[in-house]
Structures are given as C-alpha cells and as structure tokens.
Design an enzyme around this catalytic site. Structure first.
Site, PDB file in Angstrom:
ATOM      1  N   ALA A  65       0.556   6.347  -0.734  1.00 59.81           N
ATOM      2  CA  ALA A  65       0.802   7.968  -0.208  1.00 59.81           C
ATOM      3  C   ALA A  65       2.122   7.789   0.555  1.00 59.81           C
ATOM      4  O   ALA A  65       2.384   6.591   1.028  1.00 59.81           O
ATOM      5  CB  ALA A  65      -0.246   8.184   0.665  1.00 59.81           C
ATOM      6  N   GLY A 110      -2.721   4.576  -1.590  1.00 60.69           N
ATOM      7  CA  GLY A 110      -2.815   5.705  -2.681  1.00 60.69           C
ATOM      8  C   GLY A 110      -2.694   5.288  -4.026  1.00 60.69           C
ATOM      9  O   GLY A 110      -3.472   5.782  -4.994  1.00 60.69           O
ATOM     10  N   GLU A 133      -4.531   0.774   4.355  1.00 55.75           N
ATOM     11  CA  GLU A 133      -4.438   1.806   5.227  1.00 55.75           C
ATOM     12  C   GLU A 133      -4.823   1.622   6.878  1.00 55.75           C
ATOM     13  O   GLU A 133      -4.304   2.035   7.682  1.00 55.75           O
ATOM     14  CB  GLU A 133      -5.326   3.082   4.857  1.00 55.75           C
ATOM     15  CG  GLU A 133      -4.820   3.838   3.575  1.00 55.75           C
ATOM     16  CD  GLU A 133      -4.912   3.256   2.471  1.00 55.75           C
ATOM     17  OE1 GLU A 133      -5.540   1.879   2.244  1.00 55.75           O
ATOM     18  OE2 GLU A 133      -5.125   3.974   1.292  1.00 55.75           O
TER      19      GLU A 133
HETATM   20  N1  DAK Z   1       5.920   5.671   1.381  1.00 55.28           N
HETATM   21  C1  DAK Z   1       7.069   5.910   1.616  1.00 55.28           C
HETATM   22  N2  DAK Z   1       8.029   5.055   1.210  1.00 55.28           N
HETATM   23  C2  DAK Z   1       7.696   3.773   0.720  1.00 55.28           C
HETATM   24  C3  DAK Z   1       6.439   3.533   0.534  1.00 55.28           C
HETATM   25  C4  DAK Z   1       5.330   4.371   0.882  1.00 55.28           C
HETATM   26  N3  DAK Z   1       4.089   4.263   0.945  1.00 55.28           N
HETATM   27  N4  DAK Z   1       6.401   2.067   0.294  1.00 55.28           N
HETATM   28  C5  DAK Z   1       7.669   1.976   0.100  1.00 55.28           C
HETATM   29  N5  DAK Z   1       8.522   2.787   0.506  1.00 55.28           N
HETATM   30  C6  DAK Z   1       9.629   3.077   0.384  1.00 55.28           C
HETATM   31  C7  DAK Z   1      10.353   2.230   1.402  1.00 55.28           C
HETATM   32  O1  DAK Z   1      10.597   2.640   2.733  1.00 55.28           O
HETATM   33  C8  DAK Z   1      11.879   1.959   1.053  1.00 55.28           C
HETATM   34  O2  DAK Z   1      12.777   3.150   1.129  1.00 55.28           O
HETATM   35  P1  DAK Z   1      14.389   2.799   1.637  1.00 55.28           P
HETATM   36  O3  DAK Z   1      14.349   2.159   2.873  1.00 55.28           O
HETATM   37  O4  DAK Z   1      15.077   2.071   0.739  1.00 55.28           O
HETATM   38  O5  DAK Z   1      14.751   4.411   1.918  1.00 55.28           O
HETATM   39  C9  DAK Z   1      11.757   1.841  -0.414  1.00 55.28           C
HETATM   40  O6  DAK Z   1      10.653   2.369  -0.649  1.00 55.28           O
HETATM   41  C10 DAK Z   1      11.399   0.236  -0.912  1.00 55.28           C
HETATM   42  O7  DAK Z   1      10.435  -0.457  -0.065  1.00 55.28           O
HETATM   43  P2  DAK Z   1      10.809  -1.565   0.810  1.00 55.28           P
HETATM   44  O8  DAK Z   1      12.194  -2.036   1.075  1.00 55.28           O
HETATM   45  O9  DAK Z   1       9.689  -1.877   1.812  1.00 55.28           O
HETATM   46  O10 DAK Z   1      10.352  -2.796  -0.391  1.00 55.28           O
HETATM   47  P3  DAK Z   1       9.844  -4.279  -0.260  1.00 55.28           P
HETATM   48  O11 DAK Z   1       9.985  -5.068  -1.469  1.00 55.28           O
HETATM   49  O12 DAK Z   1      10.413  -4.701   0.861  1.00 55.28           O
HETATM   50  O13 DAK Z   1       8.246  -4.287   0.229  1.00 55.28           O
HETATM   51  C11 DAK Z   1       6.193  -3.041   0.144  1.00 55.28           C
HETATM   52  C12 DAK Z   1       7.535  -3.531  -0.564  1.00 55.28           C
HETATM   53  C13 DAK Z   1       5.445  -2.472  -1.052  1.00 55.28           C
HETATM   54  C14 DAK Z   1       5.398  -4.455   0.234  1.00 55.28           C
HETATM   55  C15 DAK Z   1       6.522  -2.113   1.277  1.00 55.28           C
HETATM   56  O14 DAK Z   1       7.273  -1.279   0.684  1.00 55.28           O
HETATM   57  C16 DAK Z   1       5.326  -1.700   1.888  1.00 55.28           C
HETATM   58  O15 DAK Z   1       4.549  -2.378   2.514  1.00 55.28           O
HETATM   59  N6  DAK Z   1       5.000  -0.510   1.562  1.00 55.28           N
HETATM   60  C17 DAK Z   1       4.003   0.392   2.098  1.00 55.28           C
HETATM   61  C18 DAK Z   1       2.617   0.168   1.417  1.00 55.28           C
HETATM   62  C19 DAK Z   1       1.620   0.896   2.180  1.00 55.28           C
HETATM   63  O16 DAK Z   1       1.358   0.611   3.441  1.00 55.28           O
HETATM   64  N7  DAK Z   1       0.634   1.464   1.288  1.00 55.28           N
HETATM   65  C20 DAK Z   1      -0.204   2.569   1.820  1.00 55.28           C
HETATM   66  C21 DAK Z   1       0.417   3.605   2.209  1.00 55.28           C
HETATM   67  S1  DAK Z   1      -1.105   4.545   3.151  1.00 55.28           S
HETATM   68  C22 DAK Z   1      -5.547  10.475   2.992  1.00 55.28           C
HETATM   69  C23 DAK Z   1      -4.803  10.562   1.969  1.00 55.28           C
HETATM   70  C24 DAK Z   1      -4.268   9.166   1.620  1.00 55.28           C
HETATM   71  C25 DAK Z   1      -4.359   8.321   2.332  1.00 55.28           C
HETATM   72  C26 DAK Z   1      -4.368   8.135   3.471  1.00 55.28           C
HETATM   73  C27 DAK Z   1      -5.228   9.299   3.894  1.00 55.28           C
HETATM   74  N8  DAK Z   1      -6.210  11.618   3.612  1.00 55.28           N
HETATM   75  C28 DAK Z   1      -6.185  12.579   2.848  1.00 55.28           C
HETATM   76  C29 DAK Z   1      -6.599  11.578   4.951  1.00 55.28           C
HETATM   77  C30 DAK Z   1      -3.648   7.036   1.818  1.00 55.28           C
HETATM   78  C31 DAK Z   1      -2.731   6.293   2.607  1.00 55.28           C
HETATM   79  C32 DAK Z   1      -1.796   5.259   2.027  1.00 55.28           C
HETATM   80  O17 DAK Z   1      -1.547   5.251   0.841  1.00 55.28           O
END
Ligand code: DAK
Length: 257
Positions: A65, A110, A133
């Site tokens: 997400a 997500g 998450e």
């Molecule tokens: N959201 C927004 N932007 C993201 C992103 C994300 N999930 N993941 C990556 N990006 C963006 C980064 O901010 C970066 O943008 P700029 O800085 O270039 O503008 C670009 O994508 C490239 O990412 P990185 O520079 O970080 O790339 P790396 O290769 O260094 O790292 C990575 C890749 C995948 C390990 C890292 O980007 C990362 O850790 N990303 C976040 C992964 C994460 O935590 N995903 C889970 C998100 S939480 C709910 C509904 C849904 C959910 C919860 C509640 N309700 C309805 C209550 C779900 C929650 C989630 O999915």
C-alpha cells in the site's frame, strides 16, 4: 482510460500490469480503483480465460500500500482506502477466469495481499514476498491476515506477520506461498504457457471447480461435500459437459465454449 494499469491480450490470456514503477507499483486509491475496473471488465468477457497480473519494471510486483498517501489520511480517507482495497481484492479473488500473479520482484504488504488474491502465484528468482505491516505499526489490511494462513498454515503465517521480513522466492515456494519459481527472463513466458494449457480446458468447469474449492474452505467438510455434489450436478446442465464427453467417445479434441 487507466493511468496506472496496462492491459494487453495474447490469445485467451490478458496480461494486466501495474504501471507505477517509480513508486515500485505501490497501491494508492487510484491504482486500486483502476485495477478494479480493468478486472471487472475482463471478468465479463467469456473469451478471456486467464488473467496474468504483474508489475512494471524489474524491481517490484507491488511494494505494498502507498505509505506516503496512507501517512496523510484522515480516518474518513482511510475508511475509503480500506473499502476500495477490499473491493478490488474481492473482485480478483472471485474472478471467473483463472488469475495468475507473475511475481517479478518485491511483493510486500498490500502487494503480497494482491498476489494472494490471485489463484496461482509464479515467482521469479528475484521475487521477495512478505507482510512488513507490523514494522509500520499496522496489520495487513487487504485480506492478508485471512488469506496467508489459508495458504501456508497458521504457524508460518504468524512467523511472516511477526518478523515482517521479506522472504526469498525459494522460501516462498517451500512454504506454499508460490507455486513455482522461474528465472526472471522466463517468468512471462512460463505464465503464458500455463495460461495456454488452462485455456484448452472448459472455462465453465474450471470456474465451477474454483467456486467449490473457495466456498468449501469456508464450510465444514460435510457441507462442503454436499456443495460439491450440487455443483457437480449443475455441470450437467452445460454445453461443455456434453461436448467434453462426446469428444472423448468420438476420439476428437473437445471444442469448449
Ligand atoms: N509506498 C509508497 N512508496 C513506496 C513504497 C510504498 N509501499 N515502496 C517503495 N516506495 C517508493 C520509495 O519511497 C521510493 O520513492 P522515491 O524516494 O524514489 O520517490 C521508490 O519507491 C523506490 O523505493 P526505494 O528507494 O526504497 O527502493 P529500494 O530498492 O531501496 O527498497 C523496498 C525497496 C521495497 C525494500 C523499499 O522500498 C521498502 O521497504 N518499501 C516499503 C515496503 C513496505 O513496507 N511495504 C508494506 C507497506 S504497508 C490497510 C490496508 C492495507 C494495508 C494496511 C492497512 N487498511 C485498510 C487498514 C497495507 C499496508 C501495507 O502494504
């Protein structure tokens, strides 16, 4: 016209691509709404027998997400985000065509939930999947707490939840989260081969069978077996049952609808 979703068709397969590579195909309300519309459109077209879902770029299927947009949400916006996300995941999970997630890179949060809403997951060796998450102080919100234990069992699902770590493709295969792991350059081809094999069979029968499996998992065994008997009888109201059996007896390939 969708901004973040591309759809191309190859025979009986549609390839749907999340097109937001600069943000690693992160899922915001617009991406999720557009994905719903595209999937809903494909679901209503009988000639589409398989849908392959993948992410643009070499790094990600979907990195979750959109954290940037979630961080700014009011409770009302969060509720709308939740509704849109669930509606999209439910749409995918109840598709008539068989859905294959071609997991080409990160499928986190997500993104992992999106892959789990598909029927089948084929991962490239570059894929990393997980539900991080809890590192953000929330829980999976698009069905992950329910679909993950159904796929891998409760013990492994709690491990993924509690560690929040990304798992390599091969680990995901071992735990049953993905069906197969293939080289990145072969991923789409292998999904298309699978789609071709699937599309030779009766789409109607596959759809009935999918419904039996998914509904049956929500019922106790006796009711689930009763449901299967009823659906089995229903297949005898269909052209494909007559055609499939006649074709066998006449030693010719079946021509399914
Ligand atoms: N959201 C927004 N932007 C993201 C992103 C994300 N999930 N993941 C990556 N990006 C963006 C980064 O901010 C970066 O943008 P700029 O800085 O270039 O503008 C670009 O994508 C490239 O990412 P990185 O520079 O970080 O790339 P790396 O290769 O260094 O790292 C990575 C890749 C995948 C390990 C890292 O980007 C990362 O850790 N990303 C976040 C992964 C994460 O935590 N995903 C889970 C998100 S939480 C709910 C509904 C849904 C959910 C919860 C509640 N309700 C309805 C209550 C779900 C929650 C989630 O999915």
């Amino acid at each position: 016209m969708a901004e973040y979703i591309r759809c191309e068709e190859r025979g009986a397969a549609a390839i749907v691509t999340l097109e937001r590579p600069k943000a690693l195909n992160a899922l915001n309300v617009q991406v999720l709404s557009e994905l719903y519309e595209v999937m809903d459109g494909l679901n209503s077209r009988p000639e589409v027998k398989v849908v392959i879902l993948t992410g643009a770029g070499e790094k990600a299927f979907a990195a979750g997400a959109d954290i940037a947009s979630m961080s700014q949400m009011t409770p009302g916006e969060a509720a709308e985000f939740s509704r849109t996300g669930h509606r999209t995941m439910d749409r995918i999970a109840s598709m008539r065509p068989v859905t294959i997630a071609a997991v080409n890179g990160y499928a986190l949060g997500g993104g992992c939930e999106l892959a789990m809403a598909c029927d089948i997951r084929i991962a490239s060796t570059r894929a990393k999947m997980g539900i991080p998450e809890v590192t953000l102080g929330v829980i999976p919100g698009f069905g992950g707490t329910q679909r993950l234990p159904r796929l891998v069992g409760l013990g492994k699902a709690v491990e993924l939840l509690a560690t929040g770590r990304p798992y390599k493709a091969e680990e995901c295969r071992e735990m049953g989260l993905v069906n197969q792991v293939v080289a990145p350059e072969e991923l789409l081809e292998r999904c298309l081969e699978l789609a071709e094999a699937i599309s030779r069979n009766s789409t109607g029968a596959i759809s009935y069978g999918k419904q039996c499996m998914s509904t049956g998992l929500e019922l106790d065994l006796a009711r689930a077996l009763d449901f299967e008997q009823r659906v089995f009888a229903l297949t005898f109201t269909e052209h494909d049952q007559r055609e499939g059996m006649e074709a066998f007896l006449q030693k010719r390939p079946a021509s399914f609808r």
